[in-house]
Design a protein around this motif. Structure first.
Motif, PDB file in Angstrom:
ATOM      1  N   LEU A 209     -20.956   8.832 -43.351  1.00 56.14           N
ATOM      2  CA  LEU A 209     -20.393   9.126 -42.034  1.00 56.14           C
ATOM      3  C   LEU A 209     -20.418   7.886 -41.157  1.00 56.14           C
ATOM      4  CD1 LEU A 209     -19.245  11.013 -39.895  1.00 56.14           C
ATOM      5  CD2 LEU A 209     -21.597  11.720 -39.380  1.00 56.14           C
ATOM      6  N   GLU A 210     -21.537   7.169 -41.161  1.00 54.47           N
ATOM      7  CA  GLU A 210     -21.640   5.945 -40.361  1.00 54.47           C
ATOM      8  C   GLU A 210     -20.587   4.933 -40.787  1.00 54.47           C
ATOM      9  OE1 GLU A 210     -24.750   2.310 -39.380  1.00 54.47           O
ATOM     10  OE2 GLU A 210     -25.480   4.084 -40.442  1.00 54.47           O
TER      11      GLU A 210
ATOM     12  N   VAL B 202     -18.142  18.763 -34.412  1.00 48.69           N
ATOM     13  CA  VAL B 202     -19.422  19.239 -34.938  1.00 48.69           C
ATOM     14  C   VAL B 202     -19.414  20.761 -34.994  1.00 48.69           C
ATOM     15  CG1 VAL B 202     -21.913  19.265 -34.568  1.00 48.69           C
ATOM     16  CG2 VAL B 202     -20.586  17.236 -33.948  1.00 48.69           C
ATOM     17  N   GLN B 203     -19.875  21.302 -36.123  1.00 49.24           N
ATOM     18  CA  GLN B 203     -19.991  22.748 -36.277  1.00 49.24           C
ATOM     19  C   GLN B 203     -21.333  23.027 -36.951  1.00 49.24           C
ATOM     20  OE1 GLN B 203     -16.813  24.458 -38.572  1.00 49.24           O
ATOM     21  NE2 GLN B 203     -17.445  26.537 -38.137  1.00 49.24           N
TER      22      GLN B 203
ATOM     23  N   ILE C 246     -18.039  17.877 -39.100  1.00 51.10           N
ATOM     24  CA  ILE C 246     -17.110  18.408 -40.094  1.00 51.10           C
ATOM     25  C   ILE C 246     -15.759  17.698 -40.070  1.00 51.10           C
ATOM     26  CG2 ILE C 246     -18.188  20.688 -40.133  1.00 51.10           C
ATOM     27  CD1 ILE C 246     -15.696  21.618 -38.440  1.00 51.10           C
ATOM     28  N   GLN C 247     -15.526  16.895 -39.017  1.00 50.22           N
ATOM     29  CA  GLN C 247     -14.222  16.257 -38.904  1.00 50.22           C
ATOM     30  C   GLN C 247     -14.322  15.017 -38.033  1.00 50.22           C
ATOM     31  OE1 GLN C 247     -11.048  19.049 -38.136  1.00 50.22           O
ATOM     32  NE2 GLN C 247     -10.030  17.609 -36.771  1.00 50.22           N
ATOM     33  N   LEU C 248     -13.551  14.003 -38.397  1.00 52.57           N
ATOM     34  CA  LEU C 248     -13.436  12.779 -37.608  1.00 52.57           C
ATOM     35  C   LEU C 248     -11.954  12.573 -37.339  1.00 52.57           C
ATOM     36  CD1 LEU C 248     -15.194   9.433 -38.172  1.00 52.57           C
ATOM     37  CD2 LEU C 248     -12.747   9.494 -37.864  1.00 52.57           C
TER      38      LEU C 248
END
Length: 52
Positions: free
Chosen positions: A15-16, A35-36, A41-43
């Motif tokens: 993710l980073e 965020v969930q 969950i998505q970018l």
């Protein structure tokens, strides 16, 4: 076999890296993390191109 914390660490590094890639060449725009349940969950990357 990886433990849950090893998998979590690997996901955090991934993710980073994805966030850094999204920001690297961005001059104008936004990077949004969705965020969930406490997890990303998505970018989304929206880039604006300024025309002079």
């Amino acid at each position: 076999m990886e433990t849950t914390s090893e998998q979590s660490g690997k996901l955090s590094r991934d993710l980073e890296q994805r966030i850094r890639l999204a920001l690297r060449d961005l001059r104008y725009g936004t990077v949004t993390l969705v965020v969930q349940d406490g997890k990303v969950i998505q970018l989304d990357k929206n880039e604006k191109i300024r025309i002079q």
